[in-house]
Design an enzyme around this catalytic site. Structure first.
Site, mmCIF file in Angstrom:
data_model
loop_
_atom_site.group_PDB
_atom_site.id
_atom_site.type_symbol
_atom_site.label_atom_id
_atom_site.label_comp_id
_atom_site.label_asym_id
_atom_site.label_seq_id
_atom_site.Cartn_x
_atom_site.Cartn_y
_atom_site.Cartn_z
ATOM 1 N N HIS A 1 -55.858 40.346 12.349
ATOM 2 C CA HIS A 1 -56.132 41.790 12.461
ATOM 3 C C HIS A 1 -56.197 42.382 11.057
ATOM 4 O O HIS A 1 -55.442 41.982 10.169
ATOM 5 C CB HIS A 1 -55.032 42.472 13.277
ATOM 6 C CG HIS A 1 -55.400 43.865 13.663
ATOM 7 N ND1 HIS A 1 -55.332 44.922 12.775
ATOM 8 C CD2 HIS A 1 -55.888 44.375 14.822
ATOM 9 C CE1 HIS A 1 -55.758 46.020 13.388
ATOM 10 N NE2 HIS A 1 -56.102 45.722 14.624
ATOM 11 N N GLU B 1 -64.024 44.163 14.758
ATOM 12 C CA GLU B 1 -63.364 45.446 14.513
ATOM 13 C C GLU B 1 -63.674 45.909 13.094
ATOM 14 O O GLU B 1 -62.991 45.506 12.136
ATOM 15 C CB GLU B 1 -61.844 45.289 14.652
ATOM 16 C CG GLU B 1 -61.388 44.858 16.031
ATOM 17 C CD GLU B 1 -59.982 45.365 16.336
ATOM 18 O OE1 GLU B 1 -59.818 45.983 17.381
ATOM 19 O OE2 GLU B 1 -59.071 45.164 15.518
HETATM 20 P P1 PGA Z 1 -57.791 51.867 17.564
HETATM 21 O O1 PGA Z 1 -57.306 50.400 17.121
HETATM 22 O O2 PGA Z 1 -58.349 51.733 18.974
HETATM 23 O O3 PGA Z 1 -56.552 52.695 17.540
HETATM 24 O O4 PGA Z 1 -58.828 52.294 16.592
HETATM 25 C C1 PGA Z 1 -58.022 49.249 17.492
HETATM 26 C C2 PGA Z 1 -57.380 48.008 16.910
HETATM 27 O O5 PGA Z 1 -56.959 48.049 15.750
HETATM 28 O O6 PGA Z 1 -57.309 46.969 17.578
#
Ligand code: PGA
Length: 238
Positions: A88, A158
């Site tokens: 992540h 992401e």
């Molecule tokens: P968010 O986070 O939906 O709060 O933008 C997504 C993530 O980091 O998995």
């Protein structure tokens, strides 16, 4: 069936978790099958009543030993986790995790029979080079001597600039990146793996991301913390 995964990050309290789980448990079986929730480690002693899959937000790459403060994939398996997030951006940036470290974590997860969700994505300054950045992040998936099987791998796209910011990429951008990821993973591993989108998903935009053909699901951060809100998003996925 599209997947709806939720990442609690460092949020929630044990005193509220039964209420949360009871609320999610009310969903019909076919809805529950789509979901996995990534809780903080401290919750794992309290969630055996969950009728859905759950996982951890990170793991260490050694099984045991002198690693103060770390939790291994082997320990997470013992807690009933089915999935684990690796790479992540909040780990890559906040804990300076390199692709080499993420590679070791990913392999340790698979060796301990956890399904890894590998997160990839570019920072704001890298938007123009996003395909190169993502290619490099994915290149850890090359065969090594350990003969790891990537069949249960999931990739989450992401973009760092979209996480928690309220800003999201266009449908076309997500579609192009998802196609690129799927093709590059096939080239590296021979496997067709699911690709999720994550970053500022809300009840108001979840439907449009879930409708993208090349996207197999979504990874939801902030909007999964309220069970009612999250259930609304889960119901949008078919
Ligand atoms: P968010 O986070 O939906 O709060 O933008 C997504 C993530 O980091 O998995």
């Amino acid at each position: 069936m599209k997947l709806v995964f939720g990442n609690f990050k460092m949020n929630g309290r044990i005193s509220k978790i039964y209420e949360y789980i009871d609320s999610i448990n009310e969903l019909p079986d076919e809805e529950l099958q789509k979901i996995c929730i990534f809780f903080p480690y401290t919750f794992f002693g309290y969630i055996d009543g969950a009728r859905f899959k759950y996982g951890a937000q990170d793991c260490y790459y050694e099984d045991y030993g002198a690693h103060t403060g770390d939790i291994s994939a082997a320990m997470l398996k013992e807690c009933g986790c089915e999935y684990v997030i690796v790479g992540h951006s909040e780990r890559r940036i906040g804990h300076e995790e390199s692709n080499e470290i993420i590679d070791k974590k990913l392999r340790s997860a698979i060796c301990n029979e956890l399904k890894p969700v590998l997160c990839v994505g570019e920072k704001t300054s890298q938007r123009k080079q996003r395909f190169e950045v993502i290619r490099e992040q994915l290149n850890i998936l090359t065969p090594k001597n350990d003969e790891v099987d990537f069949s249960d791998l999931i990739i989450a796209y992401e973009p760092v600039w979209a996480i928690g910011s309220g800003r999201v990429p266009s449908i076309t951008e997500v579609d192009e990146v998802a196609e690129f990821i799927a093709e590059h993973v096939i080239k590296l591993t021979g496997k067709k793996v699911p690709v999720l989108y994550g970053g500022s998903i809300k009840t108001t935009n979840a439907g449009k991301f879930l409708n993208i053909e090349k996207i197999d699901g979504i990874l939801v951060g902030n909007s999964c913390l309220d069970a009612h809100n999250f259930k609304e998003i889960i119901k949008m996925a078919i």
